[in-house]
Design a protein around this motif. Structure first.
Motif, PDB file in Angstrom:
ATOM      1  N   THR A  45      47.203  44.903  14.259  1.00 37.08           N
ATOM      2  CA  THR A  45      48.568  43.788  14.586  1.00 37.08           C
ATOM      3  C   THR A  45      48.579  42.953  13.778  1.00 37.08           C
ATOM      4  O   THR A  45      47.538  42.478  13.174  1.00 37.08           O
ATOM      5  CB  THR A  45      47.925  43.172  15.946  1.00 37.08           C
ATOM      6  N   GLY A  46      49.573  42.473  13.245  1.00 38.67           N
ATOM      7  CA  GLY A  46      50.214  41.708  12.239  1.00 38.67           C
ATOM      8  C   GLY A  46      50.813  40.290  12.795  1.00 38.67           C
ATOM      9  O   GLY A  46      50.709  40.109  14.038  1.00 38.67           O
ATOM     10  N   PHE A  86      39.660  38.174  15.064  1.00 44.29           N
ATOM     11  CA  PHE A  86      40.761  38.831  15.612  1.00 44.29           C
ATOM     12  C   PHE A  86      42.096  37.858  15.384  1.00 44.29           C
ATOM     13  O   PHE A  86      42.938  38.494  15.903  1.00 44.29           O
ATOM     14  CB  PHE A  86      40.611  39.527  16.779  1.00 44.29           C
ATOM     15  N   SER A  87      41.982  36.808  14.964  1.00 43.11           N
ATOM     16  CA  SER A  87      43.181  35.826  14.689  1.00 43.11           C
ATOM     17  C   SER A  87      43.985  36.344  13.358  1.00 43.11           C
ATOM     18  O   SER A  87      43.064  37.084  12.543  1.00 43.11           O
ATOM     19  CB  SER A  87      42.759  34.499  14.647  1.00 43.11           C
ATOM     20  N   ASP A  88      44.982  35.965  13.085  1.00 49.15           N
ATOM     21  CA  ASP A  88      45.822  36.401  11.940  1.00 49.15           C
ATOM     22  C   ASP A  88      45.086  35.565  10.907  1.00 49.15           C
ATOM     23  O   ASP A  88      44.737  34.546  10.958  1.00 49.15           O
ATOM     24  CB  ASP A  88      47.122  36.342  12.128  1.00 49.15           C
ATOM     25  N   LYS A  89      45.269  36.091   9.413  1.00 52.80           N
ATOM     26  CA  LYS A  89      44.874  35.515   8.413  1.00 52.80           C
ATOM     27  C   LYS A  89      45.966  34.713   7.906  1.00 52.80           C
ATOM     28  O   LYS A  89      47.101  35.533   7.728  1.00 52.80           O
ATOM     29  CB  LYS A  89      44.514  36.267   7.235  1.00 52.80           C
ATOM     30  N   PRO A  90      46.127  33.531   7.606  1.00 52.34           N
ATOM     31  CA  PRO A  90      47.148  32.792   6.888  1.00 52.34           C
ATOM     32  C   PRO A  90      47.566  33.333   5.569  1.00 52.34           C
ATOM     33  O   PRO A  90      46.788  33.480   4.773  1.00 52.34           O
ATOM     34  CB  PRO A  90      46.697  31.255   6.668  1.00 52.34           C
ATOM     35  N   SER A  91      48.988  33.409   5.248  1.00 57.69           N
ATOM     36  CA  SER A  91      49.058  33.867   3.884  1.00 57.69           C
ATOM     37  C   SER A  91      49.661  32.753   2.987  1.00 57.69           C
ATOM     38  O   SER A  91      49.826  33.069   1.737  1.00 57.69           O
ATOM     39  CB  SER A  91      50.281  35.014   3.953  1.00 57.69           C
ATOM     40  N   LEU A 102      51.312  32.904  13.558  1.00 60.35           N
ATOM     41  CA  LEU A 102      50.120  33.311  13.492  1.00 60.35           C
ATOM     42  C   LEU A 102      49.694  33.950  14.905  1.00 60.35           C
ATOM     43  O   LEU A 102      49.802  32.974  15.796  1.00 60.35           O
ATOM     44  CB  LEU A 102      49.041  32.237  12.846  1.00 60.35           C
ATOM     45  N   ASP A 103      49.080  34.880  15.209  1.00 55.07           N
ATOM     46  CA  ASP A 103      48.533  35.347  16.231  1.00 55.07           C
ATOM     47  C   ASP A 103      47.188  34.758  16.378  1.00 55.07           C
ATOM     48  O   ASP A 103      46.380  34.933  15.509  1.00 55.07           O
ATOM     49  CB  ASP A 103      48.223  36.992  16.378  1.00 55.07           C
ATOM     50  N   ILE A 104      46.811  34.076  17.415  1.00 54.63           N
ATOM     51  CA  ILE A 104      45.642  33.376  17.580  1.00 54.63           C
ATOM     52  C   ILE A 104      45.046  34.105  18.763  1.00 54.63           C
ATOM     53  O   ILE A 104      45.564  34.270  19.739  1.00 54.63           O
ATOM     54  CB  ILE A 104      45.794  31.893  17.902  1.00 54.63           C
ATOM     55  N   HIS A 105      43.696  34.440  18.523  1.00 56.98           N
ATOM     56  CA  HIS A 105      42.961  35.338  19.433  1.00 56.98           C
ATOM     57  C   HIS A 105      42.153  34.235  20.057  1.00 56.98           C
ATOM     58  O   HIS A 105      41.546  33.268  19.625  1.00 56.98           O
ATOM     59  CB  HIS A 105      42.080  36.373  18.741  1.00 56.98           C
TER      60      HIS A 105
END
Length: 299
Positions: A40-41, A189-194, A126-129
């Motif tokens: 998941t992105g 499992f949270s997104d990584k900031p770019s 950002l997807d936050i888990h």
């Protein structure tokens, strides 16, 4: 060899590819199952406020790949008659590698973590888990648990049960909490900031937005390490939302003025400063050249 909590957190970070914000009584809107760290992105829809169920299910290929990398580890030499003076002790690392290869069972840890109610939601792209474990007691207090580095939500797994259901652990219903435990951006499992700029204060705003989306207008905060620093900004920027703040990592600056410390206190401080001078090498490279370190950690 016993399984210290350190092993679990480190293995969890490796499997998840870690780097370095309204669940109501109704059912969540969709389900999101993690198949691998790239399954998941980040959401491209900044207006997406949906909350999706989440289940940890790391792909077999990811575990097999890690096992192969562990098997191919090339150990460096170590100067005779030394231990940790120049960095990680080779004997300790050899035991750790053996434990990872021969004893550690990721699937059992996965099952344990999946006993908690987990979700994802997009905040500022950002997807936050996060874990959102509601108490069976209706008057429970919402409590945001914020981990630090190199931690994860895993470090809370022993306390979520007693906090959400204290009557099952010898406590009283008045001691109950609804637990919200997010994976910080770039962790688990949270997104990584770019993009750069994800400071503790910025992350505090993301977590405040998460609590607002969950429908909590008053809540408590708890955190250690970076979690404590993030919570300090959270409390400063949103004081009207807080019931209270608990920290197990307290920082204080110089109060200024004339020094009133005793000679014994000054000597203790000097010893501590000398000790820390040789123990913050990791902090220097992480704070200045994390990209360089990332190549080794990612491989």
């Amino acid at each position: 060899m016993k399984a210290p909590h350190f092993f679990f957190l480190t293995f969890f970070s490796l499997l998840c590819g870690s780097a370095w914000a309204q669940v109501t009584a109704g059912s969540p809107q969709s389900q999101d199952t993690q198949i691998s760290d790239t399954a998941t992105g980040a959401s491209n829809n900044m207006r997406d406020t949906s909350i999706r169920e989440f289940t940890i299910a790391v792909a077999d290929q990811a575990i097999e790949d890690l096992q192969q990398r562990l098997a191919l580890t090339r150990m460096p030499d170590q100067i005779n008659n030394t231990s940790w003076e120049y960095g990680t002790d080779s004997g300790f690392l050899a035991d750790l590698l053996e434990y990872w290869r021969e004893e550690f069972d990721w699937r059992s840890q996965e099952r344990m973590l999946n006993e908690f109610d987990q979700f994802k939601t997009s905040i500022e792209g950002l997807d936050i888990h996060f874990i959102h474990q509601r108490s069976p007691h209706p008057n429970a207090v919402p409590l945001l648990l914020v981990h630090g580095w190199p931690g994860s939500i895993a470090e809370f797994h022993k306390i979520i049960g007693p906090l959400t259901n204290p009557t099952a652990h010898g406590g009283q219903a008045s001691d109950a909490f609804h637990i919200i435990a997010p994976s910080l951006p770039g962790f688990g499992f949270s997104d990584k900031p770019s993009d750069p700029g994800y400071s503790p204060e910025k992350i505090s705003h993301l977590l405040a937005a998460l609590m607002e989306r969950l429908g909590y207008d008053r809540y408590g905060l708890q955190g250690g390490d970076w979690g404590a620093i993030i919570n300090r900004y959270h409390a400063y920027n949103y004081p009207d939302r807080l019931i209270g703040l608990h920290s197990n990592f307290v920082l204080a600056g110089n109060a200024g003025g004339e020094a009133t410390a005793t000679a014994d206190e000054l000597e203790k401080r000097s010893r501590r400063e000398a000790y820390m001078l040789g123990e913050v090498g990791y902090q220097q490279i992480q704070g200045t050249k994390p990209q360089t370190l990332g190549y080794a950690l990612n491989d």
